[in-house]
Each structure stands twice: as structure tokens, then as C-alpha cells.
Design an enzyme around this catalytic site. Structure first.
Site, mmCIF file in Angstrom:
data_model
loop_
_atom_site.group_PDB
_atom_site.id
_atom_site.type_symbol
_atom_site.label_atom_id
_atom_site.label_comp_id
_atom_site.label_asym_id
_atom_site.label_seq_id
_atom_site.Cartn_x
_atom_site.Cartn_y
_atom_site.Cartn_z
ATOM 1 N N HIS A 158 -17.736 10.307 -26.160
ATOM 2 C CA HIS A 158 -18.209 9.255 -25.245
ATOM 3 C C HIS A 158 -19.732 9.284 -25.104
ATOM 4 C CE1 HIS A 158 -14.144 10.447 -23.610
ATOM 5 N NE2 HIS A 158 -13.972 9.137 -23.674
HETATM 6 C C1 BDR Z 1 -16.980 10.041 -19.323
HETATM 7 O O1 BDR Z 1 -16.346 10.868 -18.342
HETATM 8 C C2 BDR Z 1 -16.859 12.154 -18.404
HETATM 9 O O2 BDR Z 1 -15.865 13.109 -18.159
HETATM 10 C C3 BDR Z 1 -17.492 12.304 -19.757
HETATM 11 O O3 BDR Z 1 -18.551 13.237 -19.718
HETATM 12 C C4 BDR Z 1 -17.969 10.915 -20.071
HETATM 13 O O4 BDR Z 1 -19.276 10.693 -19.554
HETATM 14 C C5 BDR Z 1 -15.896 9.438 -20.206
HETATM 15 O O5 BDR Z 1 -15.042 8.644 -19.439
#
Ligand code: BDR
Ligand code: CA
Length: 344
Positions: free
Chosen positions: A272
Site C-alpha cells: 500500500h
Molecule cells: C494502510 O493501512 C495501514 O495499516 C497501512 O500501513 C497502510 O497505510 C492500508 O489500508
């Protein structure tokens, strides 16, 4: 990247990118596993002049998140290191909500469990400390200094950015763009059926940023879930390219990837936050659609949902596009960039 000129051959016309000057950037992060990988990329990129890393509560509390950022900086081992400043300890309105169950109780996959051959800790406590400056001040000061040239890449809940807006909207509005990892336009959420984690944790902040008037690029789940890092690939990479960084990546992703193995049926994780950094480096990795987006702050079932008005007959006057939402990604090219930027 700046487009210099077009080169043609008999079959193709393609752009040639000049060697651009590194772009001033701030990373705002909640210090989890994928945040760590994103920071490795940013520190190693010639395209980024990282002015500061601002930290906030999200995946883990803000103090641990700052420690994690310092850990990553230590592992990458650069001489010139960016300022690390702590910001918000909790969301604007909602109670804190973390993701320690996925990222580990330290936010980095329980690094204390790893030992060297002689039994000493592979990740001993660090002596470096974050700056005493407040993250909100750092964001505003940097926005004032670099204005339109500055990109902020937001990898956590948007609380720090919303606080900066609240404190001095005019100054924050000078920044060129905010690239946000958050939301989901045409796909379901991850922390609930409706919401992506970062928007779920602080929906009020996310909605304030949507209304900010600042150019926004949304790297949401539509594209993030098309960018998987496979466990066996990363292990093979580390074996072939042994380094502090590759060992760290294998170590810190262990628990995170086991979560996906047990819950989503593939042994790996989604990149992500690294994808948000990738898009900030090279926007041609994704295709975007300009949409009008709001974030649900109160819904019983839909809190944190990013709602894009995709109707043909949308009211352009009262609901003008406020977000460039990424909908497709060139996964292969992004993964190449990722592996290039984790090289020591
Ligand atoms: C996002 O949620 C967090 O747990 C991760 O670091 C990322 O930024 C993904 O949904
Ligand atoms: Ca994050």
C-alpha cells in the site's frame, strides 16, 4: 518527471525523461511495516529530496511509530538523514484504533525476536531520538519554504495534515500536491466492508483534507491491492542480495505476511504505502480519474468510507472534482521500481 522531448522510431513514439532534480518531499507516516518499506524507497530515490518524516498514531502509537522511522533510517544508513518529528497522538474525534494485530506489537513485526548467530539482538535499541519540533509546525514551515514544489506523501491517517490545515490553511494550501494512501473507490474496504484503514481511523481528518482545495492524488485500495509482494520472491531476493536492508525487509514483513496468508489466501502482503511513494516518484505508474469524493464520518456501517460521485449527471458546479483517484496500476513496472529502490 519532466518530459524533455519525444523520440520516434518507425513503430513508436515515446517520451524521454530528463534527469530531474530531486523533488522536495515530506512523508507523513504511522510507522507500520509497509510504511517502513515505503521509507526505504524514498530514502534511496534520487528523485526525492526528503525534507522531513512526520509521524502520527495509526498502526501503532506515535512514540513507537517514530522509533520505527528512526530504525529504518538507521538500517538504510545514509549520511544525510531527514528530520523526524512527532505529531498527533490520536485522531481528531474518534478514539485511537491501531493495527498492532497485523503489524506486530512494535508495528514492525516484533523485531525483538530476531537474534544474530552469537545470540545478540539483531535490532538493538537505538540511541537516536526524534526532533523536539512538532510535526504540524514542521509541515507548515516546509510548506512555507517550498510551496508549490513540495509534495506531501501521507501514509497514515490524515490527522497531522488536518491539524496543519486547521492551524494555517493558507500556508498548507501552498503545497503542490498531497499523495494519499487511503480510501477505496470501486472496491470494498479492508478494515470494514466500506472503509480502508487510514480513512477509518480518522474519517473527520480525511474529510477535512478532501475539502482542502489542495491537489490530491488518492492511492487507494483499487490500486494498492493490485501491487502484491510475494513472500517467496522477497526471500529469494534477500538470499541473492544479502544486505542489512534485505534482511530487515524479510524480518519485518514476517508477521504482516502471515496475516495475509491466514486471512487472504496468499503468502505475501500488499504494498500500500510503497505504491504511494512510487506514484509520487513516477505518476505514469497509474491511471487516474478526477472525481468528487467525500468521506463518511458518522455512518454506523460506513464510517471512513470514501464515497466518489461517479454519476454521469453529477452536479459539476456544486461537486467539482477534488481528487485524482488512481484506478489502474502498471504492477510490473512498479515492482521493478520497488526492487530497484531497496538495493543498498
Ligand atoms: C494502510 O493501512 C495501514 O495499516 C497501512 O500501513 C497502510 O497505510 C492500508 O489500508
Ligand atoms: Ca501506513
Amino acid at each position: 518527471m519532466t518530459l524533455d522531448f519525444l523520440v520516434t522510431d518507425s513503430l513508436h513514439i515515446y517520451p524521454v525523461m530528463s534527469n530531474p532534480l530531486p523533488r522536495p518531499m515530506i512523508i507523513d507516516t504511522d510507522g507500520g511495516v509497509d510504511d517502513a518499506l515505503a521509507i526505504v524507497m524514498a530514502l534511496n530515490s534520487d528523485h526525492i529530496d526528503l525534507k522531513a518524516i512526520t509521524v502520527l498514531a495509526g498502526n501503532i502509537d506515535v512514540h513507537q511509530a517514530a522509533k520505527n522511522v528512526l530504525r529504518v533510517i538507521n538500517i538504510v544508513g545514509l549520511e544525510a538523514i531527514p528530520l523526524v518529528a512527532k505529531g498527533c497522538t490520536k485522531p481528531l474525534v474518534n478514539p485511537p484504533f491501531n493495527a498492532a494485530g497485523i503489524h506486530g506489537s512494535d508495528g514492525l513485526g516484533e523485531l525483538h525476536q530476531f537474534k544474530n548467530a552469537d545470540g545478540s539482538p539483531r535490532y538493538p535499541a537505538l540511541t537516536t531520538e526524534p526532533s523536539t519540533e512538532d510535526a504540524i509546525e514542521v509541515i507548515l514551515k516546509t510548506a512555507e519554504e517550498y510551496g508549490n514544489d513540495l509534495t506531501i506523501v501521507a501514509l497514515g491517517p490524515l490527522t497531522n495534515i488536518a491539524m496543519a490545515l486547521e492551524k494555517d490553511r493558507t500556508t498548507l494550501q501552498k503545497v503542490g500536491r498531497i499523495v494519499i494512501m487511503g480510501g477505496a473507490v470501486k472496491v470494498p474496504g479492508n478494515i470494514s466492508a466500506a472503509a480502508e484503514f487510514n480513512f477509518f481511523v480518522d474519517p473527520h481528518a480525511a474529510q477535512m483534507v478532501m475539502e482542502s482545495g489542495i491537489p490530491l492524488t488518492l492511492v487507494g485500495l483499487d490500486v494498492a491491492m493490485k501491487a502484491p509482494l510475494v513472500r517467496s520472491d522477497v526471500e529469494a531476493y534477500a538470499q541473492k542480495n544479502p544486505s542489512q536492508v534485505s534482511q530487515f525487509i524479510v524480518d519485518c514483513t514476517g508477521i504482516y505476511m502471515a496475516f495475509y496468508r491466514d486471512n487472504e489466501g496468499f503468502h505475501g502482503c500488499y504494498l500500500h504505502d510503497p505504491l504511494a511513494v512510487g506514484v509520487a516518484i513516477d505518476s505514469s505508474l497509474v491511471s487516474t480519474e478526477s472525481v468528487y469524493m467525500v468521506v463518511e464520518t458518522d455512518g454506523k456501517f460506513t464510517a471512513g468510507m470514501s464515497l466518489a460521485d461517479l454519476r454521469d449527471r453529477r452536479d459539476e458546479v456544486n461537486s467539482p472534482p477534488n481528487v485524482d483517484a488512481c484506478l489502474e496500476v502498471d504492477t510490473e513496472r512498479f515492482l521493478k521500481l520497488f526492487y530497484d529502490l531497496i538495493q543498498p
